[in-house]
Design an enzyme around this catalytic site. Sequence first.
Site, mmCIF file in Angstrom:
data_model
loop_
_atom_site.group_PDB
_atom_site.id
_atom_site.type_symbol
_atom_site.label_atom_id
_atom_site.label_comp_id
_atom_site.label_asym_id
_atom_site.label_seq_id
_atom_site.Cartn_x
_atom_site.Cartn_y
_atom_site.Cartn_z
ATOM 1 C CB SER A 58 35.292 21.319 -2.745
ATOM 2 O OG SER A 58 35.925 21.676 -1.542
HETATM 3 N N1 SAM Z 1 39.964 25.396 -1.479
HETATM 4 C C1 SAM Z 1 40.714 24.213 -1.825
HETATM 5 C C2 SAM Z 1 40.854 24.024 -3.302
HETATM 6 O O1 SAM Z 1 40.328 24.855 -4.069
HETATM 7 O O2 SAM Z 1 41.516 23.054 -3.695
HETATM 8 C C3 SAM Z 1 40.191 22.962 -1.156
HETATM 9 C C4 SAM Z 1 40.360 23.014 0.293
HETATM 10 S S1 SAM Z 1 40.327 21.493 1.156
HETATM 11 C C5 SAM Z 1 38.640 21.055 1.072
HETATM 12 C C6 SAM Z 1 40.558 22.129 2.812
HETATM 13 C C7 SAM Z 1 41.956 22.631 3.092
HETATM 14 O O3 SAM Z 1 41.954 23.290 4.349
HETATM 15 C C8 SAM Z 1 43.006 21.537 3.193
HETATM 16 O O4 SAM Z 1 44.005 21.764 2.240
HETATM 17 C C9 SAM Z 1 43.533 21.673 4.613
HETATM 18 O O5 SAM Z 1 44.913 21.380 4.746
HETATM 19 C C10 SAM Z 1 43.236 23.133 4.902
HETATM 20 N N2 SAM Z 1 43.192 23.515 6.328
HETATM 21 C C11 SAM Z 1 42.686 22.854 7.391
HETATM 22 N N3 SAM Z 1 42.847 23.575 8.525
HETATM 23 C C12 SAM Z 1 43.457 24.735 8.158
HETATM 24 C C13 SAM Z 1 43.892 25.894 8.860
HETATM 25 N N4 SAM Z 1 43.718 26.037 10.198
HETATM 26 N N5 SAM Z 1 44.485 26.884 8.165
HETATM 27 C C14 SAM Z 1 44.674 26.777 6.824
HETATM 28 N N6 SAM Z 1 44.281 25.718 6.093
HETATM 29 C C15 SAM Z 1 43.681 24.695 6.755
#
Ligand code: SAM
Length: 217
Positions: A58
């Site tokens: 993000s």
């Molecule tokens: N917090 C992260 C960082 O510091 O880099 C960025 C997160 S990114 C915006 C959103 C993440 O949520 C992605 O890596 C995606 O694969 C994950 N995601 C989506 N659905 C999910 C789920 N049901 N359980 C776990 N992770 C999930």
Amino acid sequence: MRSLKDLVEELEREGFIRSREVKEAMLNIDRRNFVPYIHREEAYLDEPLPIGEDQTISAPHMVAIMLELLEIKKGMKVLEIGAGSGYNACLIEFLAYPGKVISIERQKSLYYIAQENVKRCPYSENIKIIFGDGSMGYPEEAPFDRIVVTCGAPDIPNVLLEQLSIDGIMLIPVGGHYFQELYRVIKRKEGITKENHGSVAFVPMIGKYGFKEEFYI
Ligand code: SAM
């Protein structure tokens, strides 16, 4: 060349960083260590960056907004849904130490990347990266003082509310596949309060209590 300090001071000037604690965390956890090599030069820009698998780390202002709204205190146990690069998990642990962070990631390759990246964080022994569907939370370690969802959900899953402590705070983007509203949910003995903190654009939460995977194939 722009530095981490330049980025943090810009976020402070613009009002995204409001507390000494969040400022310290963002100065101590270097975003450059969490972005893919080809994007290293852009690490100190206030922009989201690709981390693989069509996912993003993000934008720093969004990270700062969420950290401020979470009001993390020392010793807390925090659940993150969407580990991605592991950046946010390290920032949270910096704020919560000697507390604990559990961060769930559903993409196998990102789960491995996050696991490697967090090894370079101070207090990494208190960060656990889990592979799986975070839309169901992590009942094994519940309740959590804080829950932060870094992907957009269609609704607030009840199962996550159940795993939040009394007086706990959950941050969750709720809405459509591309655009959502950022909700801060506070759970009190008397009930739940919800505050809307404005429009955001997160990648979707895919899972049992999120969006269905078929939509993206
Ligand atoms: N917090 C992260 C960082 O510091 O880099 C960025 C997160 S990114 C915006 C959103 C993440 O949520 C992605 O890596 C995606 O694969 C994950 N995601 C989506 N659905 C999910 C789920 N049901 N359980 C776990 N992770 C999930």
